[in-house]
Motif scaffolding. Structure first.
Motif, PDB file in Angstrom:
ATOM      1  N   GLY A  39    -104.095  62.436   4.723  1.00 26.53           N
ATOM      2  CA  GLY A  39    -104.214  61.529   3.586  1.00 26.53           C
ATOM      3  C   GLY A  39    -105.545  61.682   2.869  1.00 26.53           C
ATOM      4  N   ASP A  40    -105.865  60.685   2.061  1.00 23.29           N
ATOM      5  CA  ASP A  40    -107.096  60.737   1.280  1.00 23.29           C
ATOM      6  C   ASP A  40    -108.239  60.076   2.046  1.00 23.29           C
ATOM      7  OD1 ASP A  40    -106.296  58.139   1.218  1.00 23.29           O
ATOM      8  OD2 ASP A  40    -106.050  58.014  -0.968  1.00 23.29           O
ATOM      9  N   ARG A  41    -109.368  59.925   1.360  1.00 24.02           N
ATOM     10  CA  ARG A  41    -110.549  59.344   1.993  1.00 24.02           C
ATOM     11  C   ARG A  41    -110.280  57.917   2.462  1.00 24.02           C
ATOM     12  NH1 ARG A  41    -114.927  56.230   0.404  1.00 24.02           N
ATOM     13  NH2 ARG A  41    -116.929  56.777   1.360  1.00 24.02           N
ATOM     14  N   ALA A  42    -109.520  57.160   1.661  1.00 20.32           N
ATOM     15  CA  ALA A  42    -109.215  55.771   2.033  1.00 20.32           C
ATOM     16  C   ALA A  42    -108.398  55.711   3.323  1.00 20.32           C
ATOM     17  CB  ALA A  42    -108.466  55.084   0.897  1.00 20.32           C
ATOM     18  N   ALA A  43    -107.496  56.673   3.504  1.00 21.55           N
ATOM     19  CA  ALA A  43    -106.685  56.696   4.730  1.00 21.55           C
ATOM     20  C   ALA A  43    -107.561  56.943   5.949  1.00 21.55           C
ATOM     21  CB  ALA A  43    -105.617  57.775   4.617  1.00 21.55           C
ATOM     22  N   ARG A  44    -108.552  57.820   5.809  1.00 24.96           N
ATOM     23  CA  ARG A  44    -109.451  58.080   6.927  1.00 24.96           C
ATOM     24  C   ARG A  44    -110.279  56.844   7.249  1.00 24.96           C
ATOM     25  NH1 ARG A  44    -109.470  63.129   4.333  1.00 24.96           N
ATOM     26  NH2 ARG A  44    -111.276  62.640   3.029  1.00 24.96           N
ATOM     27  N   CYS A  77    -120.969  56.104   7.654  1.00 25.76           N
ATOM     28  CA  CYS A  77    -120.699  57.525   7.902  1.00 25.76           C
ATOM     29  C   CYS A  77    -120.225  58.201   6.624  1.00 25.76           C
ATOM     30  CB  CYS A  77    -119.670  57.687   9.016  1.00 25.76           C
ATOM     31  SG  CYS A  77    -118.116  56.844   8.737  1.00 25.76           S
ATOM     32  N   SER A  78    -120.715  59.418   6.394  1.00 18.16           N
ATOM     33  CA  SER A  78    -120.262  60.203   5.247  1.00 18.16           C
ATOM     34  C   SER A  78    -118.868  60.735   5.520  1.00 18.16           C
ATOM     35  CB  SER A  78    -121.232  61.359   4.994  1.00 18.16           C
ATOM     36  OG  SER A  78    -121.139  62.316   6.024  1.00 18.16           O
ATOM     37  N   ASP A  79    -118.114  60.976   4.469  1.00 17.39           N
ATOM     38  CA  ASP A  79    -116.728  61.391   4.643  1.00 17.39           C
ATOM     39  C   ASP A  79    -116.649  62.780   5.274  1.00 17.39           C
ATOM     40  OD1 ASP A  79    -113.874  60.828   4.166  1.00 17.39           O
ATOM     41  OD2 ASP A  79    -114.004  62.602   2.880  1.00 17.39           O
ATOM     42  N   GLU A  80    -117.549  63.685   4.916  1.00 19.04           N
ATOM     43  CA  GLU A  80    -117.517  65.027   5.481  1.00 19.04           C
ATOM     44  C   GLU A  80    -117.815  64.994   6.973  1.00 19.04           C
ATOM     45  OE1 GLU A  80    -119.378  69.497   4.657  1.00 19.04           O
ATOM     46  OE2 GLU A  80    -120.157  67.753   3.575  1.00 19.04           O
ATOM     47  N   SER A  81    -118.784  64.183   7.362  1.00 21.96           N
ATOM     48  CA  SER A  81    -119.105  64.035   8.776  1.00 21.96           C
ATOM     49  C   SER A  81    -117.919  63.453   9.527  1.00 21.96           C
ATOM     50  CB  SER A  81    -120.332  63.133   8.937  1.00 21.96           C
ATOM     51  OG  SER A  81    -120.524  62.768  10.280  1.00 21.96           O
ATOM     52  N   LEU A  82    -117.311  62.407   8.972  1.00 18.14           N
ATOM     53  CA  LEU A  82    -116.155  61.774   9.606  1.00 18.14           C
ATOM     54  C   LEU A  82    -115.003  62.755   9.751  1.00 18.14           C
ATOM     55  CD1 LEU A  82    -114.486  59.357  10.593  1.00 18.14           C
ATOM     56  CD2 LEU A  82    -114.055  58.782   8.199  1.00 18.14           C
TER      57      LEU A  82
END
Length: 782
Positions: A708-713, A725-730
């Motif tokens: 999914g997208d960033r919101a799903a993560r 947390c940054s999205d790339e790190s997550l």
């Protein structure tokens, strides 16, 4: 015939009347069609869980037999009670779930008085339209994933008597409008992320019987609760309340204030609480004298004051309530003697009093009397001045002078000794080291085994870790450290025997692992194992300090081995992630740092020693955190006697390739990688994972959130770390977690690959947040 009809009709009427009375009322009720449709709609919105399989379009819902999972109560063609309970630790519902649609469906039951929806995986903010259920008397939506603030519209539910929102993710302060619920008797909001101070309006809710706000992030002073004359249970544990002890009425049955910041002394009116059964004020900052009268309250069953600075003298003849079941006085500044009424021989009582200054024979945890007096003075607890205080002051001055002279002489002696050693340092260095021998009935040369280079990888040479060197302990030392293996020192079962907590003669705490052996086992194998264990010293392992052998008296063979490890004081990783207070849970940088530490520890176990240790039963509860939140693996695989003998037999005469296969090295490494993936999964979601069935469910959700997208993560991970947390790190951590959880062992990454990805995630995070405390090493080795 006319006569027989006259006789028959009354009997028929009587039978019909009896039948009518025997048939349950609910069986005579048929729901409104709209409410039948609404129940089927609820089944659909909950994704057709197995617990609701009996529901279908032809169901007469009011006639369904109640069970532990659902109960429906009807009155006059309408549902008045709806109870649905899922399985414990149920995962959140799919991302297609809409909490707004779900609550909208519930509002089609206008006569609903009791609504209980627990452990169903509901997620999202609780919609304000819940207030449309104006007849609600009980609302329980505990053990779900509801988040956001508690909606103001709940204040319109003026008939509400019970509000239970436990084990969710609600945040923000406890609203000031809570006193609008004047009929409220039960207010339970435990294990959420509520913060701020309690509103003063709480003082006017005289109908309250139970207040449970434990396991939140609330702080400040507690409002005056003396007017709440019906209050029986007050649980404010695991918050940051304080420093003032709350003002309470005298009819309380349970008072729990543990793990807060309360200080000062216990108020005197507490001794008038004749209904008090349970009081827990442990792990606070209380000072001053402990009132022994609490032990004799007429209803008291449980008292815990551990982890404070209570002072005072205890006497043998102090009286206690005969029904007292649990007393913990440990880690205070109490002196005197343990009251005889606290009968340690009784099976019905649990009594703890370690780390005080009590006169207890054979208890090494007790401090000398001057320790408690010094600590009391440091805490500002000053003794009353008595007559002759001037002479006492003179005596103190004289004592200080004498002590000063002794210290000066001691310093001079140390200086002379230092100069002497400097002159003879070359002689000392050139002397050959003494070899210690151990009488254990073995004819093998232990000193030769200890220097055998094949047991230690030449690429990894460990320096000092700031802990004592490895040594042999006597059985008397082990028994004294554990108070002769008292049940109070028992920690639990481990993959390699029983675990005990102990205190050595110098006061240092240790963890002791006890392994029972079969009779007639060759002691030569013990030497090889002890050699390996003595090398298990690493920053991310609970390091071995020594061992002890216990022998059979008849033939002097080893009956038990005790492994002594360093004691790690800061709890385990789970208690700091999924079981901790929101404010005290580990941040995202700390979680990545802990994961990197665990990976480095596993890497060392696999390749830092020869032969490596695999299948280490890696669990998040077996990862401990020290005072600096450095992760240390405990309960890792130790060489077991039977396994060593079997392995030696299997490997005799085998080639190198066959040895690796027979040893299970490849499979063992992949097992550890999978277990590490489960650990990483709990680090991400912040909720305890109790079974491999849950792992499969959570893995599927992780896969969906990755696609999914960033919101799903963001929805998948622990809300406590969502913003840090940054999205790339997550995404990097989530991807390596998915690979670790692969069903095929061959598809799982190596430990080095895992470590590289985690360090990359840490570096990405450090670049995105310059203030991050995490500075990962570039090396993949420790």
């Amino acid at each position: 015939m006319a006569t027989s009809l006259l006789l028959f009709k009354p009997s028929c009427l009587l039978i019909a009347l009896i039948t009518l009375l025997l048939v349950p009322l609910s069986s005579q009720i048929s729901l409104y069609p709209a409410q039948t449709w609404s129940l089927l709609r609820i089944q659909h919105l909950l994704n057709y869980p197995p617990i609701l399989r009996p529901w279908h379009s032809n169901s007469t819902f009011c006639n369904l037999e109640p069970n532990p999972h659902f109960t429906i109560v009807c009155y006059s063609n309408s549902v008045t009670q709806l109870h649905i309970t899922g399985k414990p630790f149920s995962p959140s519902l799919p991302k297609t779930f809409s909490i707004d649609s779900f609550v909208t469906t519930l509002t089609r039951f206008p006569d609903l008085k009791v609504l209980s929806l627990t452990s169903l995986g509901l997620w999202g903010p609780l919609p304000a339209k819940i207030a449309r259920l104006s007849n609600l008397e009980i609302l329980n939506v505990s053990s779900n994933f509801l988040y956001g603030t508690i909606p103001h519209e709940i204040s319109n539910l003026t008939n509400l008597e019970t509000l239970i929102l436990d084990h969710n993710l609600f945040d923000g302060p406890l609203p000031n409008w809570v006193n609008s619920l004047q009929l409220l008797a039960v207010l339970s909001l435990k294990n959420n992320s509520l913060n701020g101070t309690l509103p003063n309006s709480l003082s006017s809710m005289i109908s309250l019987r139970i207040i449970d706000l434990s396991l939140n992030d609330l702080s400040g002073d507690v409002p005056d609760l003396t007017e709440l004359t019906n209050l029986e249970v007050l649980d404010l544990g695991n918050n940051s309340f304080g420093p003032q002890f709350p003002k309470l009425g005298v009819k309380l049955v349970t008072i729990v204030l543990k793990n807060n910041r309360f200080g000062g002394s216990i108020p005197s009116n507490l001794e008038s609480c004749n209904f008090l059964q349970r009081i827990d004020v442990s792990s606070n900052k209380f000072v001053g004298p402990f009132p022994p009268s609490l032990l004799s309250l007429p209803s008291v069953r449980y008292i815990n004051i551990a982890g404070n600075r209570f002072t005072g003298m205890l006497f043998k003849n102090i009286s206690c309530n005969d029904q007292l079941e649990y007393v913990d006085l440990s880690a205070n500044l109490l002196s005197g003697m343990v009251p005889s009424c606290l009968d340690l021989g009784s099976k019905d009582k649990s009594v703890f009093y370690s780390q005080n200054c009590l006169s207890v024979m054979g208890d090494p945890t007790q401090h000398p009397d001057p320790f408690c007096q010094t600590q009391a003075l440091a805490a500002g607890i000053l003794p009353e001045k008595k007559r002759g205080s001037k002479s006492m002051e003179k005596a103190i001055v004289a004592t200080c002078v004498v002590v000063g002279v002794v210290l000066c002489a001691l310093l001079v002696g140390i200086l002379v000794l230092y100069i002497f050693k400097r002159k003879n340092v070359r002689t000392i260095v050139l002397r050959p080291p003494r070899r210690l021998k151990e009488n254990n009935g073995s004819t093998g040369n232990f000193s030769q085994t200890m220097t055998d280079s094949r047991y230690i990888s030449p690429a990894i040479k460990l320096g000092a870790l700031g802990i004592p060197s490895y040594r042999t302990f006597s059985l008397e030392e082990i028994e004294a450290a554990t108070n002769n293996f008292d049940t109070s020192s028992f920690i639990g079962e481990c993959s390699n025997g029983q675990m005990y907590r102990g205190s050595l003669a110098d006061g240092s705490l240790v963890a002791i692992r006890c392994l029972k052996l079969k009779k007639k086992q060759a002691s030569i194998n013990f030497r090889n194992q002890i050699e390996i264990i003595s090398k298990l010293r690493h920053r991310h392992l609970t390091s071995a300090l020594g061992h002890c052998f216990e022998y059979y008296l008849d033939d002097s063979t080893v009956s038990r081995i005790f492994y002594i490890f360093e004691f790690v004081p800061n709890g385990n990783l789970r208690s700091n992630i999924s079981h901790g207070v929101a404010r005290q849970r580990l941040t995202w940088p700390q979680r990545i740092s802990a994961a990197i530490g665990v990976a480095k520890g596993i890497q060392f176990l696999h390749g830092g020693i020869i032969p490596g240790l695999f299948r280490n039963n890696l669990k998040i509860s077996n990862v401990l955190l020290d005072q600096n939140f450095v992760a240390k693996i405990s309960c890792y695989s130790l060489p077991i006697i039977e396994q060593s003998m079997q392995t030696e037999t299997q490997l005799e005469g085998a080639s190198n390739g066959e040895k690796d296969k027979a040893d299970g090295t490849d499979q063992g490494e992949k097992v550890d990688v999978y277990d590490f993936g489960v650990l990483l999964l709990e680090i991400l979601c912040g909720r305890p994972i109790q079974s491999y069935y849950e792992v499969g469910i959570m893995r599927n959700q992780l896969q969906l959130s990755l696609t999914g997208d960033r919101a799903a993560r963001r929805r998948f991970i622990d809300p406590v770390v969502n913003k840090s947390c940054s999205d790339e790190s997550l995404k990097t951590v989530m991807e390596i977690c998915m690979r670790c959880l692969s069903k095929e062992p061959a598809q799982r990454p190596s430990v080095e690959d895992v470590l590289w990805n985690l360090q990359f995630a840490a570096q990405v995070l450090a670049r995105s947040c310059e203030a991050s405390p995490l500075t990962p090493s570039r090396s993949s080795r420790s």
